[in-house]
Design a protein around this motif. Structure first.
Motif, mmCIF file in Angstrom:
data_model
loop_
_atom_site.group_PDB
_atom_site.id
_atom_site.type_symbol
_atom_site.label_atom_id
_atom_site.label_comp_id
_atom_site.label_asym_id
_atom_site.label_seq_id
_atom_site.Cartn_x
_atom_site.Cartn_y
_atom_site.Cartn_z
ATOM 1 N N ALA A 613 35.511 -35.274 26.458
ATOM 2 C CA ALA A 613 35.020 -35.177 25.081
ATOM 3 C C ALA A 613 33.754 -36.003 24.879
ATOM 4 N N LEU A 614 33.560 -37.031 25.675
ATOM 5 C CA LEU A 614 32.345 -37.836 25.574
ATOM 6 C C LEU A 614 31.098 -37.016 25.882
ATOM 7 N N PHE A 615 31.285 -36.011 26.721
ATOM 8 C CA PHE A 615 30.160 -35.159 27.102
ATOM 9 C C PHE A 615 30.151 -33.845 26.330
ATOM 10 N N GLY A 616 30.948 -33.756 25.264
ATOM 11 C CA GLY A 616 30.947 -32.554 24.424
ATOM 12 C C GLY A 616 31.638 -31.350 25.046
ATOM 13 N N TYR A 617 32.530 -31.592 25.938
ATOM 14 C CA TYR A 617 33.230 -30.469 26.614
ATOM 15 C C TYR A 617 34.732 -30.660 26.453
ATOM 16 N N ARG A 618 35.361 -29.581 26.152
ATOM 17 C CA ARG A 618 36.831 -29.611 26.055
ATOM 18 C C ARG A 618 37.402 -28.557 26.990
ATOM 19 N N PRO A 619 38.192 -28.949 27.979
ATOM 20 C CA PRO A 619 38.746 -27.963 28.924
ATOM 21 C C PRO A 619 39.661 -26.963 28.219
ATOM 22 N N GLU A 620 39.762 -25.790 28.838
ATOM 23 C CA GLU A 620 40.604 -24.745 28.274
ATOM 24 C C GLU A 620 42.068 -25.145 28.272
ATOM 25 N N TRP A 621 42.472 -25.855 29.295
ATOM 26 C CA TRP A 621 43.885 -26.228 29.364
ATOM 27 C C TRP A 621 44.276 -27.231 28.308
ATOM 28 N N ALA A 622 43.267 -27.883 27.697
ATOM 29 C CA ALA A 622 43.593 -28.854 26.656
ATOM 30 C C ALA A 622 44.004 -28.177 25.358
ATOM 31 N N ASN A 623 43.625 -26.877 25.158
ATOM 32 C CA ASN A 623 44.002 -26.157 23.946
ATOM 33 C C ASN A 623 45.411 -25.579 24.010
ATOM 34 N N ARG A 624 45.984 -25.593 25.164
ATOM 35 C CA ARG A 624 47.346 -25.056 25.317
ATOM 36 C C ARG A 624 48.361 -26.080 24.829
ATOM 37 N N PRO A 625 49.587 -25.635 24.601
ATOM 38 C CA PRO A 625 50.625 -26.614 24.216
ATOM 39 C C PRO A 625 50.717 -27.714 25.241
ATOM 40 N N SER A 626 50.704 -28.937 24.762
ATOM 41 C CA SER A 626 50.635 -30.086 25.662
ATOM 42 C C SER A 626 51.851 -30.143 26.556
ATOM 43 N N SER A 627 51.591 -30.349 27.832
ATOM 44 C CA SER A 627 52.671 -30.526 28.788
ATOM 45 C C SER A 627 52.760 -31.955 29.265
ATOM 46 N N PHE A 628 51.932 -32.836 28.592
ATOM 47 C CA PHE A 628 51.941 -34.226 29.025
ATOM 48 C C PHE A 628 53.065 -35.013 28.401
ATOM 49 N N HIS A 629 53.489 -34.559 27.243
ATOM 50 C CA HIS A 629 54.553 -35.284 26.547
ATOM 51 C C HIS A 629 55.897 -34.862 27.118
ATOM 52 N N SER A 630 56.703 -35.782 27.394
ATOM 53 C CA SER A 630 58.022 -35.487 27.946
ATOM 54 C C SER A 630 58.914 -34.895 26.881
ATOM 55 N N ALA A 631 59.766 -34.004 27.323
ATOM 56 C CA ALA A 631 60.719 -33.388 26.405
ATOM 57 C C ALA A 631 61.721 -34.410 25.947
ATOM 58 N N PRO A 632 62.183 -34.313 24.734
ATOM 59 C CA PRO A 632 63.205 -35.255 24.266
ATOM 60 C C PRO A 632 64.478 -35.086 25.075
ATOM 61 N N SER A 633 65.190 -36.156 25.151
ATOM 62 C CA SER A 633 66.411 -36.134 25.952
ATOM 63 C C SER A 633 67.418 -35.145 25.412
ATOM 64 N N ASP A 634 67.399 -34.923 24.131
ATOM 65 C CA ASP A 634 68.342 -33.974 23.531
ATOM 66 C C ASP A 634 67.592 -33.208 22.454
ATOM 67 N N THR A 635 67.316 -31.922 22.716
ATOM 68 C CA THR A 635 66.539 -31.097 21.790
ATOM 69 C C THR A 635 67.407 -30.361 20.801
#
Length: 791
Positions: A613-635
């Motif tokens: 983002a510092l260089f004004g670019y946002r990757p395509e994969w960043a617009n997808r639902p985030s997969s970096f956050h871990s799923a809750p232990s009980d959904t």
């Protein structure tokens, strides 16, 4: 030739009957001669040496002596006239004579079919046989074609209806095949015989291929022998009635009935090459040697047709057919191919008197049904013995286990399968016999009302009345034999149920045994897993120590150093390693490290996005639902989680209760957790909206929130059709429509004016992450700066 006990008893009984008949004949002859002497002494006329009853009982015994039987199936009371012979066939058979030269020509010239070649192929292929002067064996004893095991009974029936067996009284002993040929090669050709035959009964049992060919030669003028041979090889019970509209006159004259079923192979017997049989002919407790067997019984009426009959079928090719008189001269042919010793040899004898050919034909057929019962019953008994429990079953545990659990060769499974299927095939054969008989012999045939098969009822004449009376008795006898066959079929069905029960018990016991073995194998596998785990732990325990010692064992390390550095390095490397391994070896520890690992990689992803983002670019994969956050232990929703009853009821009541917030309240009746200023230094409201890419909503208390509560608060517009809810981490996306936007939950936020709301909805920002549980906040990013605004 080996004989079984039943056949021996039948022969002994016949000899005893012949002896009694011989003595009775001598007694009667003595009485007649004594009365003649007495009459001559007194001057009276001597009584006649024969009477109608005596003439009707005249026979030729096995010793070639004319004798009188004690009784007869026909008595003078059966006659309605004084002339009893008028009830019988009186027209003699035409003279016929055959020789071996004509037999050779027949073998060469006849157009043999495939079925014919299956039976007599060995004779047709033997060129030397056709060139020999004597075609039939002349030596006594066993021969290569096994014709010495053939048996025959050939009778000439006179005008009194009594069957007289053809005997040779003057010639020297000959082979069995030659004797059969001498008996069938001529009819009424001996001028020295004063008794002419009106009917001929030819019964040949287990004929050799050469004798089959001889029968084909001598019987072709009366029967379609090609058709009979085909029926013999078809493995099917079948009946062919008189066919008056056939172009072949032999079909018009003949009535053919073929029987086909199974029998036990007898000692020293061998099935025909064209018969299906067990490859192993030996008998044992665990094996039953079975062969397919067949026989044919045929009737042919000789002479001219009695009357024509019109074919009423619309598309019939033959419009006019021919009907033959039941009291015409006749031939009855019976060929039996049974590889056993269970033949009935007393089907015809001098005690019987046949009024015509159909009666002799039915009596011969009745004997075949009786023999079929004996053979099928023997098969049933052998199969019952094969599956019967051993005598020590109730007392020996080893015997019970042997029947309950299958062995490596699947002995009992194969045995039960074979027995069950064999009994089922036997029942099919019995059904075919019963069906063929009842289809051929209908009520109209028995009462004489049929126009095509043996027409004529009691009203025609006393001869027909007497014949129909006999037919009624024959029908009862044949129906009785059929009921006997059907009883065997019922016994087979009961035995099949018993075998099925034994098979099910065997499968159950074997399944339990296999399950037990599987459990044992699983225990062994678990134990092996524990052993491997222990070995792995031991290996891992020494792995860091080996690493440290390897490092300090290098030549670049000063050997004069003390052990302090070695101990420090060992503790620094080994202690964390052991701690990590120990924690990963537990469920909670593995869950802890998995969660931390996901958070670590999620942080790396966030840092990467910020860097781009510092260089004004946002990757395509960043617009997808985030997969970096871990799923809750009980959904699962709160009311479905493991909790106390009070907490679960409170969660359900909250979900089921409708919202009661006022119109101007904050969204979802909730105050946001953070309410910062609406702008950051150096940034305008438009810049904030243009830089916004994701919107994260978090709630303060997680008790009253959840996907269901959130969805209930959303509008029912287009976003409900296009939203994607239900990802593994509770994140959903909702793209904004610039042209035809439906009201969304943003419209319900009173603190944001319409211009700002339109600008936010028309930008590239979208609801990217909706965490299932948490607090509500709005984050907007531009470059490296970060600002928050109160909603």
């Amino acid at each position: 030739m080996a004989l079984d006990a039943e056949t021996a008893k039948e022969m002994i009984q016949k000899l005893a009957d012949d002896r009694a008949t011989y003595l009775d004949t001598l007694s009667r002859a003595h009485d007649v001669l004594a009365r003649a002497l007495e009459a001559s002494a007194t001057g009276k006329l001597p009584p006649p040496l024969t009477s109608d009853a005596v003439r009707r009982n005249t026979v030729t015994s096995t010793l070639d002596i004319e004798s009188l039987k004690k009784s007869s199936t026909f008595s003078p009371d059966d006659s309605d006239t004084d002339d009893d012979e008028s009830l019988f066939v009186q027209t003699p058979l035409p003279k016929e004579s055959y020789d071996e030269d004509g037999f050779r020509r027949h073998l060469r010239a006849h157009n043999w079919t495939c079925s014919d070649r299956a039976i007599v192929g060995s004779v047709l292929d033997n060129k030397q046989l056709l060139q020999r002067s004597a075609m039939f064996p002349v030596t006594l004893g066993p021969v290569d074609d096994r014709s010495h095991l053939s048996h025959y009974s050939i009778f000439d029936v006179g005008k009194d209806g009594a069957p007289l067996q053809i005997q040779r009284a003057d010639q020297k002993p000959v082979s069995r095949a030659q004797a059969i040929w001498n008996s069938i090669k001529s009819i009424n050709a001996d001028a020295s015989r004063t008794r002419e035959a009106v009917g001929r009964i030819t019964i040949v049992r287990e004929p050799s291929p050469l004798l089959f060919a001889a029968l084909h030669y001598t019987m072709t003028p009366h029967f379609d022998m090609d058709e009979i041979f085909r029926m013999l090889t078809e493995d099917k019970t079948k009946a062919e009635r008189h066919r008056p509209f056939s172009t072949d006159h032999r079909h018009q004259r003949s009535f053919v009935f073929t029987l086909d079923f199974y029998t036990i192979i007898g000692d020293e017997c061998q099935p025909m090459t064209w018969q299906k049989a067990d490859e192993d002919h030996g008998m044992s407790k665990s094996h039953v040697s079975i062969s397919r067997c067949s026989s044919v019984v045929a009737l042919s009426l000789v002479g001219q047709p009695s009357r024509p009959v019109k074919n009423k079928a619309r598309r019939a090719e033959q419009k006019i057919g021919q009907i033959f008189d039941p009291f015409a001269p006749w031939h009855v042919l019976s060929m039996q191919s049974y590889p056993d010793w269970r033949h009935s040899i007393d089907a015809h004898n001098s005690t019987r008197h046949y009024v015509n050919g159909p009666e002799a034909f039915l009596i011969t057929l009745r004997a075949e049904f009786k023999d079929a019962q004996k053979r099928l019953m023997e098969v049933y008994n052998r199969i019952s013995d094969l599956v019967r429990m051993p005598s020590n079953f109730m007392f020996s545990e080893a015997a019970r286990d042997k029947l309950l659990f299958e062995d490596e060769e699947f002995t009992y499974s194969r045995r039960y399968f074979w027995a069950h299927q064999s009994l089922g095939i036997m029942n099919e054969d019995i059904q075919e016999m019963s069906h063929s008989f009842r289809k051929a012999f209908t009520d109209s045939v028995w009462d004489g009302s049929s126009k095509l098969v043996w027409p004529g009822d009691e009203s025609v004449s006393s001869r027909y009345a007497n014949w129909r009376k006999r037919m009624k008795k024959l029908r009862e006898d044949l129906e009785s034999e059929l009921r006997g066959l059907e009883n065997i079929a019922a016994m087979n069905s009961e035995k099949m149920k018993e075998i099925k029960g034994l098979r099910d018990n065997l499968f159950s016991g074997t399944s339990v045994l296999e399950s037990r073995r599987s459990v044992d194998q699983a225990m062994i596998t678990v134990q092996q897993g524990h052993n491997i785990k222990l070995l792995t732990l031991v290996t891992i325990f020494f792995l860091p120590l080996t690493f440290v010692t390897s490092v300090f064992g290098m030549e670049i390390i000063d050997n004069e150093q003390g052990f302090l550095n070695f101990g420090i390095v060992t503790c620094v490397i080994c202690v964390p390693t052991y701690f990590l391994i120990g924690s990963l070896n537990t469920t909670s520890g593995a869950h802890f490290w998995r969660k931390k690992t996901k958070q670590f990689f999620a942080g790396i992803g966030e840092m990467t996005v910020n860097l781009f983002a510092l260089f004004g670019y946002r990757p395509e994969w960043a617009n997808r639902p985030s997969s970096f956050h871990s799923a809750p232990s009980d959904t699962r929703p709160l009311h479905q989680r493991s909790q106390s009853a009070k907490e679960g009821m409170a969660a359900r009541d909250h979900i089921s209760s409708p919202p009661t917030s006022p119109r101007n309240a904050t969204p979802f009746n909730r105050r946001p957790s953070n309410t910062p200023n609406t702008s950051r230094e150096g940034g305008s409201q438009n810049e904030i909206h243009q830089a916004a890419t994701t919107t994260t909503i978090q709630f303060e208390d997680e008790e009253d929130t959840g996907p269901k509560h959130l969805i209930r608060k959303l509008d029912q517009g287009d976003h409900r059709k296009t939203n994607s809810w239900g990802s593994s981490n509770g994140i959903g996306t909702m793209p904004m429509d610039r042209s035809a936007r439906q009201p969304t939950f943003l419209d319900r936020i009173p603190e944001v004016d319409n211009a700002q709301r339109d600008e936010a909805s028309q930008g590239e920002g979208w609801l990217n992450r909706v965490l299932t549980w948490g607090s509500v906040s709005t984050k907007k990013k531009k470059g490296g700066g970060k600002g928050e605004r109160e909603v």
